[in-house]
Design a protein around this motif. Structure first.
Motif, PDB file in Angstrom:
ATOM      1  N   PHE A  52       0.850  -1.192   0.000  1.00 36.05           N
ATOM      2  CA  PHE A  52       0.000   0.000   0.000  1.00 36.05           C
ATOM      3  C   PHE A  52       0.889   1.247   0.000  1.00 36.05           C
ATOM      4  O   PHE A  52       1.373   1.658   1.056  1.00 36.05           O
ATOM      5  N   PRO A  53       1.119   1.857  -1.161  1.00 39.67           N
ATOM      6  CA  PRO A  53       1.992   3.036  -1.229  1.00 39.67           C
ATOM      7  C   PRO A  53       1.566   4.160  -0.288  1.00 39.67           C
ATOM      8  O   PRO A  53       2.411   4.844   0.293  1.00 39.67           O
ATOM      9  N   ALA A  54       0.261   4.358  -0.132  1.00 41.79           N
ATOM     10  CA  ALA A  54      -0.259   5.367   0.795  1.00 41.79           C
ATOM     11  C   ALA A  54      -1.144   4.679   1.828  1.00 41.79           C
ATOM     12  O   ALA A  54      -1.749   3.642   1.538  1.00 41.79           O
ATOM     13  N   LYS A  55      -1.217   5.250   3.014  1.00 45.81           N
ATOM     14  CA  LYS A  55      -2.026   4.625   4.065  1.00 45.81           C
ATOM     15  C   LYS A  55      -3.469   4.440   3.623  1.00 45.81           C
ATOM     16  O   LYS A  55      -4.101   3.408   3.913  1.00 45.81           O
ATOM     17  N   GLU A  56      -4.003   5.417   2.890  1.00 43.84           N
ATOM     18  CA  GLU A  56      -5.401   5.361   2.473  1.00 43.84           C
ATOM     19  C   GLU A  56      -5.691   4.181   1.537  1.00 43.84           C
ATOM     20  O   GLU A  56      -6.827   3.736   1.424  1.00 43.84           O
ATOM     21  N   ASP A  57      -4.648   3.674   0.878  1.00 42.55           N
ATOM     22  CA  ASP A  57      -4.834   2.547  -0.041  1.00 42.55           C
ATOM     23  C   ASP A  57      -5.220   1.259   0.683  1.00 42.55           C
ATOM     24  O   ASP A  57      -5.668   0.300   0.043  1.00 42.55           O
ATOM     25  N   VAL A  58      -5.067   1.241   1.998  1.00 43.48           N
ATOM     26  CA  VAL A  58      -5.302   0.018   2.757  1.00 43.48           C
ATOM     27  C   VAL A  58      -6.753  -0.461   2.670  1.00 43.48           C
ATOM     28  O   VAL A  58      -7.037  -1.642   2.881  1.00 43.48           O
ATOM     29  N   VAL A  59      -7.682   0.420   2.330  1.00 48.93           N
ATOM     30  CA  VAL A  59      -9.090  -0.001   2.257  1.00 48.93           C
ATOM     31  C   VAL A  59      -9.452  -0.598   0.900  1.00 48.93           C
ATOM     32  O   VAL A  59     -10.539  -1.156   0.738  1.00 48.93           O
ATOM     33  N   ARG A  60      -8.566  -0.496  -0.072  1.00 51.73           N
ATOM     34  CA  ARG A  60      -8.895  -0.984  -1.417  1.00 51.73           C
ATOM     35  C   ARG A  60      -9.304  -2.459  -1.442  1.00 51.73           C
ATOM     36  O   ARG A  60     -10.263  -2.818  -2.132  1.00 51.73           O
ATOM     37  N   PRO A  61      -8.606  -3.359  -0.735  1.00 51.06           N
ATOM     38  CA  PRO A  61      -9.021  -4.774  -0.784  1.00 51.06           C
ATOM     39  C   PRO A  61     -10.438  -5.008  -0.267  1.00 51.06           C
ATOM     40  O   PRO A  61     -11.130  -5.910  -0.748  1.00 51.06           O
ATOM     41  N   ILE A  62     -10.877  -4.204   0.689  1.00 54.37           N
ATOM     42  CA  ILE A  62     -12.232  -4.353   1.233  1.00 54.37           C
ATOM     43  C   ILE A  62     -13.263  -4.035   0.156  1.00 54.37           C
ATOM     44  O   ILE A  62     -14.217  -4.796  -0.069  1.00 54.37           O
ATOM     45  N   PHE A  63     -13.068  -2.927  -0.528  1.00 52.91           N
ATOM     46  CA  PHE A  63     -14.029  -2.526  -1.554  1.00 52.91           C
ATOM     47  C   PHE A  63     -13.936  -3.417  -2.791  1.00 52.91           C
ATOM     48  O   PHE A  63     -14.943  -3.685  -3.449  1.00 52.91           O
ATOM     49  N   ARG A  64     -12.729  -3.889  -3.093  1.00 53.68           N
ATOM     50  CA  ARG A  64     -12.575  -4.795  -4.230  1.00 53.68           C
ATOM     51  C   ARG A  64     -13.302  -6.112  -3.968  1.00 53.68           C
ATOM     52  O   ARG A  64     -13.931  -6.683  -4.865  1.00 53.68           O
TER      53      ARG A  64
END
Length: 208
Positions: A57-69
């Motif tokens: 996760f390059p940015a902390k905010e990217d950490v939620v991407r797997p949940i939405f994916r």
């Protein structure tokens, strides 16, 4: 070159790790009631180093991407596996509700989505899945709804449905509504598809 249909074992393990880190982040967001947690704390909770976190996760905010994916994949799978006959609206409702446990949200899930909907940098990550959802929706509608021949007539209804769905979920989550999400979706889908039908171009012939 032969295109692989399935991810490799290494890719699957990496995706599983990303999802585990994401779930730990969600737990902390909900417990804290905000998203200010540091990367170090998320990494520690997930049992990885901050360096490993940033590799995925390059940015902390990217950490939620797997949940939405994961949620969008469940909806897309439901759409692609749906029968081509039957009530289109009911099929759409079932597809979107498939990502919810017993058709609703737990208190923690609702709090998490409230944080995502009300925090711009996280909301952007949530919205990233819309294009993929719209592509699957366009395919779904083409097989079931009479659309115009122009490319816009064949793609725009899918975007309308997806964005109408987001509007419904925003309302449902942010207003703490106790209304049945299936009923809300059903009403909005019928409205959107009725509009599509009403504005569909009527072919004209040369004959008198």
């Amino acid at each position: 070159m032969v295109k692989r249909d399935r991810p490799t074992l290494t890719e699957r393990r990496a995706e599983e790790l990303r999802l585990e880190i994401a779930r730990k982040a969600v737990e902390i967001f909900v417990a804290d009631g905000d998203t200010s947690v540091t990367v170090d704390r998320i990494a520690e909770a997930a049992g990885v180093s901050p360096r490993t976190f940033h590799r995925h996760f390059p940015a902390k905010e990217d950490v939620v991407r797997p949940i939405f994916r994961l949620s969008s994949t469940q909806v897309i799978t439901a759409l692609r596996n749906a029968p081509t006959t039957g009530d289109v609206v009911e099929t759409l409702v079932a597809a979107w509700v498939s990502q919810l446990h017993e058709g609703t949200l737990s208190d923690g899930e609702r709090q998490f989505l409230k944080l995502m909907a009300s925090t711009p940098q996280y909301r952007l990550r949530w919205m990233e899945v819309d294009d993929e959802l719209s592509e699957a929706m366009a395919e779904f509608l083409r097989e079931r709804v009479a659309l115009g021949d122009h490319p816009l007539h064949r793609s725009l209804p899918a975007y309308l449905v997806v964005h109408a769905t987001r509007h419904v979920f925003d309302y449902w989550i942010l207003s703490d509504s106790s209304e049945d999400i299936a009923d809300l979706l059903r009403d909005v889908f019928r409205t959107v598809l009725a509009g599509v039908e009403a504005t569909r171009p009527v072919p004209t012939g040369d004959g008198g």
